[in-house]
Design an enzyme around this catalytic site. Structure first.
Site, PDB file in Angstrom:
ATOM      1  N   HIS A  45       0.823  -1.217   0.000  1.00 22.46           N
ATOM      2  CA  HIS A  45       0.000   0.000   0.000  1.00 22.46           C
ATOM      3  C   HIS A  45       0.841   1.244   0.000  1.00 22.46           C
ATOM      4  O   HIS A  45       0.632   2.168  -0.761  1.00 22.46           O
ATOM      5  CB  HIS A  45      -0.762   0.081   1.334  1.00 22.46           C
ATOM      6  N   ARG A  51      -9.550   0.827 -24.088  1.00 28.43           N
ATOM      7  CA  ARG A  51      -9.169  -0.586 -24.117  1.00 28.43           C
ATOM      8  C   ARG A  51     -10.341  -1.420 -23.616  1.00 28.43           C
ATOM      9  O   ARG A  51     -10.914  -1.112 -22.563  1.00 28.43           O
ATOM     10  CB  ARG A  51      -7.950  -0.839 -23.223  1.00 28.43           C
ATOM     11  N   ASP A  75       3.151  -6.418 -19.492  1.00 31.88           N
ATOM     12  CA  ASP A  75       2.875  -7.836 -19.709  1.00 31.88           C
ATOM     13  C   ASP A  75       3.890  -8.483 -20.640  1.00 31.88           C
ATOM     14  O   ASP A  75       4.252  -9.640 -20.455  1.00 31.88           O
ATOM     15  CB  ASP A  75       1.455  -8.028 -20.246  1.00 31.88           C
ATOM     16  N   ARG A 132       4.476 -10.571 -12.667  1.00 30.51           N
ATOM     17  CA  ARG A 132       4.760  -9.157 -12.419  1.00 30.51           C
ATOM     18  C   ARG A 132       4.381  -8.687 -11.018  1.00 30.51           C
ATOM     19  O   ARG A 132       4.753  -7.597 -10.610  1.00 30.51           O
ATOM     20  CB  ARG A 132       4.122  -8.263 -13.493  1.00 30.51           C
ATOM     21  N   CYS A 153       2.395   1.738 -24.331  1.00 30.68           N
ATOM     22  CA  CYS A 153       1.635   2.239 -23.188  1.00 30.68           C
ATOM     23  C   CYS A 153       2.025   1.533 -21.885  1.00 30.68           C
ATOM     24  O   CYS A 153       1.435   1.793 -20.846  1.00 30.68           O
ATOM     25  CB  CYS A 153       0.138   2.123 -23.434  1.00 30.68           C
TER      26      CYS A 153
HETATM   27  C1  PEP Z   1       0.894  -3.471 -20.173  1.00 27.40           C
HETATM   28  O1  PEP Z   1       0.744  -4.682 -19.995  1.00 27.40           O
HETATM   29  O2  PEP Z   1       1.991  -2.943 -20.466  1.00 27.40           O
HETATM   30  C2  PEP Z   1      -0.254  -2.558 -20.034  1.00 27.40           C
HETATM   31  C3  PEP Z   1      -0.165  -1.288 -20.326  1.00 27.40           C
HETATM   32  O3  PEP Z   1      -1.401  -3.096 -19.570  1.00 27.40           O
HETATM   33  P1  PEP Z   1      -1.707  -3.378 -18.018  1.00 27.40           P
HETATM   34  O4  PEP Z   1      -0.584  -2.813 -17.217  1.00 27.40           O
HETATM   35  O5  PEP Z   1      -3.026  -2.734 -17.756  1.00 27.40           O
HETATM   36  O6  PEP Z   1      -1.779  -4.869 -17.998  1.00 27.40           O
HETATM   37 MG    MG Z   2      -1.238  -5.534 -19.980  1.00 33.93          MG
END
Ligand code: PEP
Ligand code: MG
Length: 582
Positions: free
Chosen positions: A196, A339, A464, A474, A511
């Site tokens: 947190h 998305r 990802d 992750r 992104c």
């Molecule tokens: C990613 O996987 O880089 C991404 C932008 O999507 P999220 O972090 O929402 O899985």
């Molecule tokens: Mg992702």
């Protein structure tokens, strides 16, 4: 004498803080068992109920005071705590214990806390394991009222301005009070990168060093401290030379932050004249303000999962539409990439998928587009709403976690069918609405050429992509150290996707978190990336780097680097691509 303690640094806009220590007494209150008589049960039960009520009122008061600009994850934490204070598992079980064991309320609550923490401890998911902190925070609030110690200490403290807070752990409510009272930084004993405290520090822009065990014993209230979140260290009782060195660094940092504001209305164009598109990632309508404040070129990723969370049933089409319309209209004409639902794995929404079996490996299971194609009741209302909202502004659709072309063809045929439906019903929509895909599975990256042929744009999701390419969960602290955006495989995958997009004449953006990291921006420019989407807080620094960069030079340098990525430690070369020195 200077004492140094090291932990995990959480850098914000500023990373250095100099100030006097403020020791906050937090941590669990140790409850003692007291046996009561049967006649005392009613009184004890009433005491417990009143303490729960008081804790609820405190939290509601905090919730009401939250300024509109507060990041959404902070509000989500407080809402979670409020829900827990209404949850029978926490607030009714102790009453049963008071009756059955004839014990005091504090002890009954302690037993319940221990049982719940045991359940969290046994969870496989490391992120969920850390959620036992929520139980402790909520139990702590009730205990304070029970023992009459609740003095709202942080809430009423005027003396926090410029202080460096030392605490065992911090609740979201305390953190908000502290931000409002102008604390300089905080240092905690508990917490890892997913805790947190770490999430709150990042969101609120307060520099922090977390996870220094027993820091409240080593350092004293009132002592002068220097905190360097970049290095993750705290220095106590610094000598004059050290102090001057850090004071200078604070000045430089402050001047830098002020100079970034001057870039808001400047174009994101490189020193040798290439236009770069700088967009933001958002999650809720509340994020519009930050987007407009920095004059972002668009929204490169609108994560829609929040709409599905903390509710019993999935949102219907009209709810989707109302939420999207508020955002699209609030953005005053800049494009937005919506998305489609990316639930599953680390993004949970139990209420929306009642009949789903728990996956043995959620990150590789039924998440994102896989889930949507299996559950039309989740997907179709969302797609219809995205199509309908496209009459209010420039909207693009983006599909997460594509791994093969068949998924894409199925999505496109559903969209075509929904367009026909909407037309028959007399609803307006953009018939040419662009459809893009996230490239976040290594298979999709290696097949980027085929995807680029059938999509209008690609967006690289490095969060990802790195997880899947390097086989590291992750959200698992134990393997976080392997998370390496500069791994040769990752750089090759990224480069391949950028080139595939270019070959097919389709825009490629990024992104994932990597796009907003100042260290990697020159590298990505040199690889040919021209569109970036990031947290609003990172955008102006990215613009500064871009405006000082020379694409011609970077292209040459990076081509050279890519020739040697197997022989050399690439991280050594990254700082040399950086255009401006601080
Ligand atoms: C990613 O996987 O880089 C991404 C932008 O999507 P999220 O972090 O929402 O899985
Ligand atoms: Mg992702």
């Amino acid at each position: 004498m200077t004492l140094m303690c090291a932990g995990i640094g959480i850098g914000a806009t500023s990373t250095i803080a100099i100030g006097k220590a403020y020791c906050l007494q937090t941590g669990q209150i140790e409850a003692c068992r007291r046996t009561i008589t049967a006649e005392e049960v009613a009184h004890e039960t009433c005491r417990f109920q009143q303490a729960v009520l008081a804790a609820r009122q405190d939290l509601k008061a905090v919730r009401e005071q939250i300024p509109a600009s507060t990041p959404t994850d902070i509000c989500a934490f407080i809402d979670t705590h409020l829900l827990m204070l209404e949850d029978v598992a926490l607030v009714e079980a102790p009453i049963e214990t008071i009756k059955s064991q004839l014990c005091n309320a504090e002890w009954a609550l302690q037993l319940r806390r221990n049982a719940l923490v045991k359940i969290f401890d046994a969870m496989d998911d490391p992120y969920l394991r850390t959620r036992k902190d929520d139980v402790d925070h909520v139990v702590g609030q009730i205990q304070k009222h029970l023992i009459g110690q609740y003095d709202n200490s942080v809430a009423n403290e005027d003396d926090l301005k410029g202080r460096i807070i030392l605490a065992q752990d911090l609740t979201p409510a305390d953190t908000i009070h502290m931000r409002n009272r102008g604390v300089a930084a905080f240092v905690t004993e508990c917490g890892g990168p997913m805790s947190h405290t770490a999430i709150l520090a990042r969101s609120l822009g307060i520099p922090a060093v977390i996870g220094i065990h027993r820091v409240t014993q080593y350092l004293q209230h009132g002592e002068l401290l220097i905190m360097d979140a970049e290095q993750g260290v705290v220095l106590a009782d610094p000598d004059e030379r050290t102090l001057q060195h850090f004071q200078k660094r604070v000045e430089v940092e402050q001047a830098h932050i002020a100079s970034l504001r001057a870039l808001v209305n400047e174009p994101a164009i490189t020193a040798d004249g290439t236009d770069i598109t700088l967009m933001v990632n958002i999650e809720l309508p509340e994020d519009i303000e930050a987007t407009n404040d920095i004059a972002a070129a668009g929204v490169g990723l609108y994560r829609t999962e929040f709409l599905y969370m903390n509710r019993e049933h999935p949102p219907n089409e009209e709810e989707h539409l109302a939420s999207y319309r508020q955002i699209v209209e609030g953005l005053n004409g800049i494009p937005i990439t919506i998305r489609t639902l990316d639930l599953g794995a680390d993004k949970e929404a139990d209420g929306c998928c009642h009949d789903m079996q728990p996956a043995s490996n959620p990150a590789l299971g039924l998440r994102a587009i896989r889930l949507c194609l299996k559950e039309p009741k989740l997907f179709r209302p969302q797609l219809r709403a995205i199509l309908r909202v496209s009459v209010y502004g420039p909207v693009r659709i983006m599909i997460p976690m594509l791994s093969n072309l068949q998924e894409l063809h199925t999505v496109k045929s559903i969209i075509d069918e929904l367009k026909r439906e909407l037309k028959q019903e007399g609803h307006g929509f953009d018939p040419e609405i662009p459809i893009g895909g996230m490239i976040e599975v290594p298979a999709a990256a290696l097949a980027a050429d085929s995807f680029a042929r059938h999509l209008d744009f690609l967006s690289i999701g490095t969060n990802d992509l790195i997880q899947y390419a390097l086989a590291i969960d992750r959200v698992d602290d134990e393997v976080n150290y392997l998370y390496d955006p500069l791994h040769p495989s990752i750089l090759r995958l990224i480069q391949y996707v950028i080139q595939a997009g270019r070959k097919r004449g389709k825009p490629v953006s990024m992104c994932g978190e990597m796009a907003g990291n100042p260290l990697y921006i020159p590298l990505l420019l040199g690889m040919g990336l021209r569109e970036f989407s990031m947290q609003p807080g990172s955008l102006l620094e990215a613009k500064r780097i871009i405006r000082a960069s020379d694409i011609g030079h970077l292209t040459e340098q990076v081509a050279n680097l890519m020739q040697h990525i197997d022989e050399d430690d690439i991280s050594r070369w990254i700082p040399q691509l950086y255009p401006v020195t601080h």
